[in-house]
Design a protein around this motif. Structure first.
Motif, PDB file in Angstrom:
ATOM      1  N   VAL B  73     -42.358  -9.913  16.831  1.00 38.74           N
ATOM      2  CA  VAL B  73     -41.202 -10.492  16.145  1.00 38.74           C
ATOM      3  C   VAL B  73     -41.629 -11.500  15.088  1.00 38.74           C
ATOM      4  O   VAL B  73     -41.155 -11.480  13.955  1.00 38.74           O
ATOM      5  N   TYR B  74     -42.546 -12.358  15.458  1.00 39.94           N
ATOM      6  CA  TYR B  74     -42.962 -13.403  14.530  1.00 39.94           C
ATOM      7  C   TYR B  74     -43.569 -12.815  13.271  1.00 39.94           C
ATOM      8  O   TYR B  74     -43.243 -13.217  12.155  1.00 39.94           O
ATOM      9  N   ASP B  75     -44.458 -11.833  13.447  1.00 37.50           N
ATOM     10  CA  ASP B  75     -45.112 -11.219  12.285  1.00 37.50           C
ATOM     11  C   ASP B  75     -44.094 -10.551  11.383  1.00 37.50           C
ATOM     12  O   ASP B  75     -44.139 -10.682  10.162  1.00 37.50           O
ATOM     13  N   LYS B  76     -43.182  -9.810  12.010  1.00 40.59           N
ATOM     14  CA  LYS B  76     -42.211  -9.088  11.219  1.00 40.59           C
ATOM     15  C   LYS B  76     -41.315 -10.067  10.453  1.00 40.59           C
ATOM     16  O   LYS B  76     -40.975  -9.835   9.301  1.00 40.59           O
ATOM     17  N   LEU B  77     -40.991 -11.149  11.126  1.00 42.51           N
ATOM     18  CA  LEU B  77     -40.132 -12.130  10.485  1.00 42.51           C
ATOM     19  C   LEU B  77     -40.836 -12.776   9.299  1.00 42.51           C
ATOM     20  O   LEU B  77     -40.270 -12.893   8.213  1.00 42.51           O
ATOM     21  N   THR B  78     -42.083 -13.181   9.505  1.00 43.56           N
ATOM     22  CA  THR B  78     -42.792 -13.834   8.404  1.00 43.56           C
ATOM     23  C   THR B  78     -43.010 -12.879   7.241  1.00 43.56           C
ATOM     24  O   THR B  78     -42.896 -13.266   6.078  1.00 43.56           O
ATOM     25  N   THR B  79     -43.306 -11.623   7.548  1.00 41.01           N
ATOM     26  CA  THR B  79     -43.463 -10.655   6.457  1.00 41.01           C
ATOM     27  C   THR B  79     -42.154 -10.532   5.696  1.00 41.01           C
ATOM     28  O   THR B  79     -42.135 -10.544   4.469  1.00 41.01           O
ATOM     29  N   ALA B  80     -41.049 -10.431   6.442  1.00 40.54           N
ATOM     30  CA  ALA B  80     -39.756 -10.280   5.785  1.00 40.54           C
ATOM     31  C   ALA B  80     -39.439 -11.495   4.936  1.00 40.54           C
ATOM     32  O   ALA B  80     -38.968 -11.377   3.797  1.00 40.54           O
ATOM     33  N   MET B  81     -39.729 -12.681   5.470  1.00 40.51           N
ATOM     34  CA  MET B  81     -39.421 -13.895   4.716  1.00 40.51           C
ATOM     35  C   MET B  81     -40.302 -14.000   3.476  1.00 40.51           C
ATOM     36  O   MET B  81     -39.826 -14.352   2.407  1.00 40.51           O
ATOM     37  N   ALA B  82     -41.559 -13.659   3.628  1.00 36.66           N
ATOM     38  CA  ALA B  82     -42.466 -13.737   2.487  1.00 36.66           C
ATOM     39  C   ALA B  82     -42.058 -12.762   1.407  1.00 36.66           C
ATOM     40  O   ALA B  82     -42.298 -12.981   0.226  1.00 36.66           O
ATOM     41  N   GLY B  83     -41.409 -11.691   1.811  1.00 37.28           N
ATOM     42  CA  GLY B  83     -40.957 -10.725   0.829  1.00 37.28           C
ATOM     43  C   GLY B  83     -39.556 -11.025   0.352  1.00 37.28           C
ATOM     44  O   GLY B  83     -38.922 -10.217  -0.310  1.00 37.28           O
ATOM     45  N   LYS B  84     -39.067 -12.221   0.671  1.00 39.38           N
ATOM     46  CA  LYS B  84     -37.733 -12.662   0.285  1.00 39.38           C
ATOM     47  C   LYS B  84     -36.679 -11.684   0.794  1.00 39.38           C
ATOM     48  O   LYS B  84     -35.693 -11.427   0.109  1.00 39.38           O
ATOM     49  N   ASN B  85     -36.883 -11.144   1.958  1.00 37.40           N
ATOM     50  CA  ASN B  85     -35.921 -10.197   2.495  1.00 37.40           C
ATOM     51  C   ASN B  85     -35.660 -10.446   3.970  1.00 37.40           C
ATOM     52  O   ASN B  85     -35.872  -9.568   4.794  1.00 37.40           O
ATOM     53  N   PRO B  86     -35.225 -11.667   4.308  1.00 34.64           N
ATOM     54  CA  PRO B  86     -35.069 -11.959   5.730  1.00 34.64           C
ATOM     55  C   PRO B  86     -33.846 -11.257   6.317  1.00 34.64           C
ATOM     56  O   PRO B  86     -32.926 -10.902   5.584  1.00 34.64           O
ATOM     57  N   PRO B  87     -33.826 -11.071   7.626  1.00 34.66           N
ATOM     58  CA  PRO B  87     -32.643 -10.503   8.255  1.00 34.66           C
ATOM     59  C   PRO B  87     -31.553 -11.569   8.301  1.00 34.66           C
ATOM     60  O   PRO B  87     -31.834 -12.749   8.126  1.00 34.66           O
ATOM     61  N   GLU B  88     -30.316 -11.142   8.540  1.00 38.80           N
ATOM     62  CA  GLU B  88     -29.259 -12.149   8.690  1.00 38.80           C
ATOM     63  C   GLU B  88     -29.498 -12.972   9.952  1.00 38.80           C
ATOM     64  O   GLU B  88     -29.358 -14.184   9.959  1.00 38.80           O
ATOM     65  N   LEU B  89     -29.853 -12.254  11.040  1.00 37.76           N
ATOM     66  CA  LEU B  89     -30.059 -12.918  12.325  1.00 37.76           C
ATOM     67  C   LEU B  89     -31.400 -12.505  12.908  1.00 37.76           C
ATOM     68  O   LEU B  89     -31.831 -11.371  12.725  1.00 37.76           O
ATOM     69  N   CYS B  90     -32.005 -13.416  13.623  1.00 37.71           N
ATOM     70  CA  CYS B  90     -33.241 -13.057  14.321  1.00 37.71           C
ATOM     71  C   CYS B  90     -33.321 -13.824  15.622  1.00 37.71           C
ATOM     72  O   CYS B  90     -32.962 -15.018  15.673  1.00 37.71           O
ATOM     73  N   VAL B  91     -33.786 -13.139  16.678  1.00 36.34           N
ATOM     74  CA  VAL B  91     -34.036 -13.835  17.933  1.00 36.34           C
ATOM     75  C   VAL B  91     -35.375 -14.528  17.788  1.00 36.34           C
ATOM     76  O   VAL B  91     -36.389 -13.873  17.525  1.00 36.34           O
TER      77      VAL B  91
END
Lengths: 300, 415, 279
Positions: B73-91
């Motif tokens: 989860v953490y990796d996926k989240l950081t990748t998404a954030m770094a790509g300026k494409n975060p999810p609306e919600l994340c656990v």
């Protein structure tokens, strides 16, 4: 080769470029840009979102070089690569030689040998984790019941053995590829050469060293070079089996890069290690090429 | 010659048109993306039903509940954030909230969630309070307890020293392991903290304004805790032989298999035991403190966070209101085996089992993990210290002294 | 009764050696077969045993129905085939150009291709992610195809370059003299001769794309777009891994590659036998 008139040369170049264009486009977009960005990150202070902040020349590099752990990890990466590639080459060669001989069921043997490579690395690593498991794994169980070892080590938990446990998995995954490539090369060596050698009374070892090896020299070169590059960067195996532990005993550059980049969001540090990785591999390739080409081949 | 160019041009055209043409159809409906961490016990069926039920009630919203194993989860989240494409919600693990805040990635849920939903959540569970604002809604909040395999022993220890005694005794008598203790570094520090907190240890000194000061894990209580752990593992050998190769997740199956007397575990115990087909009875008790110290079990919470740079936060808020209804949230809590965080769900009959009672008691005394930037790195440092102590490479005192120094350096680098 | 000639003794040694090596190399595979047929509750048992006491055949059923294996499977096939096709289209002209033409920048290109091998996807994934966002390639199988093509480009180009280079120019010149165009030579003469190399390149590419995990992990969110590698990972729960399911799915993931290899193996042999290259 006929001398082509100059006019034709330029049209030849044009044609070459046209043929190269699609590949070049791909590489420019999906490889060159990301790589340049990584290099930039190593020269800048980068925030936790990967955005460049200030240009600080080589400060990041200096910082890394001062850490003892950096040198440990780098040294271990080199040891890892050398041992793995050596073993893969030898084992691959042995298997290729066996499969080059005609016997019944050879086709099935060939397909079976491909299995370690055919399964995806993360999944294979997970499977090996289960095999290595100290309590429930069948490897130790087999060793104990066959009397080979009464107290097998904790493969992924012992600081000494874990390195070799990971190494073996990397080797296991890479051997089929080497065997396949060597075999393809061996198959194109003409049988006449072997037969005339036999007539001359050359034994098996002689046939191997004087006919087989030289004929597939170029393949050996490329295969081992590529294997070195890939093995140096083998991330999934170690990460899944031991995560670099215990206490960093299996940490190599690529796992350290991942840890710094993804877990700690220290992109500059990760980028520095990436650049160092690239430089090491580049040196390896150049040395390799020099040694190989001193033998006088005109492949390039 | 011309043919070559034609072919090359065609290929180029093909590639680029496929590349660019591929994306144009998607922007019609608002799409809410939820990074859904896979708790054990959480079924695919539940996720799929939740997704379709929500979309049935809100047909104009497209919902994508993305299942992700916890480790990723953490990796996926950081990748998404770094790509300026975060999810609306994340656990997220609540301890990540500080870091995410520093990156200005979060928004307070209050902005998008109904007041009724917010009020239905226990105040005590709202761990993600930083600077007076709540930055994430508790989705799973659990204290830890001691589970006892009553087939092997039924003695309830009142102190850590007694735990050691009883574990040794059970091992001697039954031949099975006395106590489960993982020894492999992983992203959670819980297994060190059981002992550390039980001895009254604190991670950091508290400055007069309440913020964290110097790292004091190498205090006397800390060193004693680590010495105790090392003794259990290396001298008493009361823990599984392969402990160095097991993360927390990997160490528990030995207990589920009935081969260990005691284990420190959390709310998932009942569902995990059931899944493993365990046939023995289990008794739950509090994790004891060391002699003379209070029991201070760990409290770990995970939160549901809203991401600032995501597009459809209003709609995401609607999903949160939907999800926290009893029919969904209570079922979620049941499946993953965590005590409910909502007041309405807590009164439901399925949450009145012994395990839930024990967890409730533990929560009263529980201590959270310090919320500090760079905690992931610090966890790594502490784990290395623990493992080096196990391996005898450093004495517990030296290991913790070195760790404290490194942690102070990490902390300083964030200030 | 066949005499135990040197040849025969040699063969026996080889067969025995092959058997031993097979057992060593396939050990985890045997573990896989054993585990996938056990019930979930029989997995964590000490000491472990080889033959399942209760054969859980319905693991195979469960894995298709409860866990969308068919969907993941299809996605993997699409990505695998797509990458193989795209890769071949792109690299064959390129490798041919490098092998046959003289032009400025030729050595540079060769070395650059080699240099590309030094970058693991782990290193470039974050910047690559940015590129993907800009090009709107997230959650699309075509995105995976493109990413995998790039990653396999350099190796396959090198490989084909090697094969093309080893084909004597005389064959090509002969065809040209007979009136064949350059493109014609390429398609009708060169490619068939280099078929074994091409087949190897295609197998390599397919396997890389089929087994890729990092790209789907980073670029794919939607469950219906997940390939097998990502889908299987979901068996790793937070508290304990469902090993029996993981092994079943891993086994299923293995089959297409083996089938592919089974089919291609014939081509490989046929290609070599039909080659007119060496004496």
């Amino acid at each position: 080769m006929k001398q082509l008139p100059t006019k034709k040369l330029s049209s030849e170049s044009r044609m070459a470029y046209a043929l190269l264009a699609p590949a070049a486009l791909f590489i420019a977009v999906f490889m060159v840009y990301p790589v340049l960005y990584v290099i930039l990150m190593s020269l800048f202070k980068t925030n936790k979102l990967g955005i460049l902040q200030n240009f600080i020349w080589f400060e990041n590099f200096v910082k890394q070089f001062q850490k003892a752990v950096f040198w440990e990890v780098t040294g271990r990466s080199l040891l890892w690569t050398v041992l793995a590639v050596l073993t893969k080459t030898v084992l691959g060669m042995v298997i290729a030689l066996c499969l080059n001989v005609e016997f019944r069921g050879r086709k099935f043997a060939r397909i079976l040998f491909i299995i370690p490579w055919a399964s995806s690395v993360p999944i294979s690593s997970m499977l090996w984790k289960w095999v290595y498991d100290h309590e429930f794994g069948l490897l130790n169980h087999t060793f104990i019941s066959l009397g080979i070892m009464r107290h097998p080590p904790v493969w992924t938990g012992d600081p000494f053995w874990s390195f070799f446990a990971c190494l073996w998995v990397d080797i296991w995954i890479g051997v089929p590829f080497m065997a396949l490539v060597f075999l393809a090369g061996m198959q194109s060596v003409s049988r006449d050469l072997y037969e005339s050698a036999e007539v001359d009374g050359v034994g098996s070892w002689g046939k191997f060293f004087y006919i087989t090896v030289p004929s597939i020299k170029q393949i050996i070169f490329i295969a081992t070079l590529l294997s070195s590059l890939w093995t140096f960067n083998d991330f999934n195996t170690i990460y899944i089996l031991t995560r670099g532990g215990p206490a960093g005993a299996t940490d190599i550059l690529i796992t350290s890069i991942y840890k710094n980049g993804f877990e700690w969001l220290r992109f500059s540090d990760a980028a520095v290690m990436a650049v160092i990785t690239f430089m090491i591999l580049m040196v390896v390739s150049i040395v390799y090429a020099r040694v190989y080409f001193r033998g006088g081949d005109e492949a390039l | 010659m011309k043919k070559v160019f034609l072919v090359a041009a065609l290929v180029l055209l093909l590639v680029t048109s496929v590349t660019f043409g591929a994306g144009q159809k998607e922007a019609a409906r608002p799409k809410v993306t939820v990074f859904w961490a896979l708790y054990d016990g959480l079924t695919e069926e539940y996720r799929a039903n939740l997704q379709s039920a929500f979309m049935k009630e809100y047909p104009h919203i497209d919902l994508d509940i993305v299942p992700i194993p916890w480790d990723n989860v953490y990796d996926k989240l950081t990748t998404a954030m770094a790509g300026k494409n975060p999810p609306e919600l994340c656990v997220i693990g609540t301890r990540w909230a500080l870091e995410l805040l520093a990156l200005d990635a979060l928004e307070p849920p209050e902005k998008y969630v109904n007041k009724a939903t917010m009020d239905n959540i226990f105040d005590g569970a709202k761990e993600a309070y930083i600077g007076g604002t709540l930055w994430g809604l508790p989705i799973a909040a659990g204290a830890r307890v001691l589970a006892i395999n009553t087939d092997l022993t039924d003695k309830v220890p009142q102190t850590m020293e007694q735990l050691r005694e009883f574990a040794l005794e059970a091992q001697r008598r039954t031949g099975k392991y006395g106590l489960v203790m993982p020894g492999k570094k992983h992203t959670e520090l819980t297994d060190f903290l059981y002992y550390f907190y039980s001895n009254g240890g604190e991670f950091f000194e508290f400055k007069s304004d309440g913020s964290f000061g110097k790292c004091v894990i190498n205090s006397d209580v800390g060193v004693k805790a680590l010495e105790f752990m090392v003794q259990l593992a290396t001298k008493d050998k009361v823990v599984p032989a392969g402990y160095l190769s097991q993360t927390r997740m990997e160490s528990h199956p030995v207990f589920y298999a009935g081969d260990a007397a005691y284990v420190m575990i959390g709310a998932w115990a009942d569902s995990a035991l059931e899944q493993a087909g365990a046939k023995f009875k289990v008794k739950y008790a509090q994790i004891p403190g060391f002699a003379g110290k209070k029991s201070a079990p760990l409290m770990v919470t995970d939160s549901l966070a809203f991401f600032k740079d995501a597009k459809y936060k209003e709609e995401a808020g609607l999903f949160v209101d939907f999800f926290y209804r009893d029919e969904w949230k209570a079922k979620f809590d049941e499946l993953i085996g965590f005590p409910p965080v909502t007041k309405s769900a807590a009164t439901l009959p399925q949450f009145q089992t012994p395990l839930y009672k024990a967890l409730g008691d533990a929560a009263a005394n529980a201590k959270p993990i310090p919320l500090v930037e760079g905690f992931a790195e610090m966890t790594d440092v502490v784990w290395d210290a623990v493992v080096m102590a196990y391996l005898g490479q450093k004495t517990p005192k030296k290991a913790l002294d070195d760790a404290a120094r490194e942690i102070d350096a990490i902390k300083a680098s964030y200030e | 009764m066949k005499k135990l000639t040197f040849r025969n003794k040699h063969k026996i040694v080889v067969v025995l050696l092959t058997l031993v090596l097979l057992i060593i190399m396939l050990f985890p595979f045997f573990v896989m077969l054993s585990t996938m047929l056990k019930r979930g509750t029989d997995i964590y048992v000490r000491p472990p045993y080889w033959i399942p006491k209760h054969f859980a055949w319905n693991n195979f059923v469960k894995v298709w129905s409860e866990y969308h294996l068919l969907q993941y499977f299809n996605n993997s096939i699409l990505v695998g085939l797509g990458t193989t096709v795209l890769n071949s289209i792109v690299i064959i002209p390129a490798a041919y150009a490098i092998a046959r033409f003289k032009f400025s920048g030729r050595s540079l290109i060769l070395y650059s291709l080699l240099a590309m091998q030094m970058f693991s996807p782990v290193i470039i994934i974050i910047s690559l992610f940015r590129v993907f966002i800009k090009l709107q390639l997230l959650d699309k199988l075509i995105g995976l195809v493109l990413a995998n093509t790039v990653m396999t480009l350099s190796f396959t180009t090198w490989l084909m370059f090697g094969y093309f280079s080893s084909i004597p120019r005389e064959i090509e010149d002969a065809a040209r003299i007979d009136g064949c165009s350059r493109m014609g030579t390429l398609t009708r003469i060169i490619i068939p001769i280099a078929a074994p190399g091409l087949v190897t390149a295609m197998i390599y590419t397919f396997i890389q794309a089929w087994n890729d995990f990092l790209f789907p992990l980073s670029f794919i969110n939607a469950q219906k777009k997940m390939p097998l590698t990502l889908g299987i990972y979901q068996f790793v729960g937070r508290w304990s891994t469902q090993w029996e399911m993981l092994n079943v799915a891993a086994f299923i993931a293995l089959i297409p590659v083996l089938v592919l290899f089974f089919i291609i193996e014939k081509q490989l042999v046929a290609g070599l036998a039909g080659g007119a290259v060496k004496g």
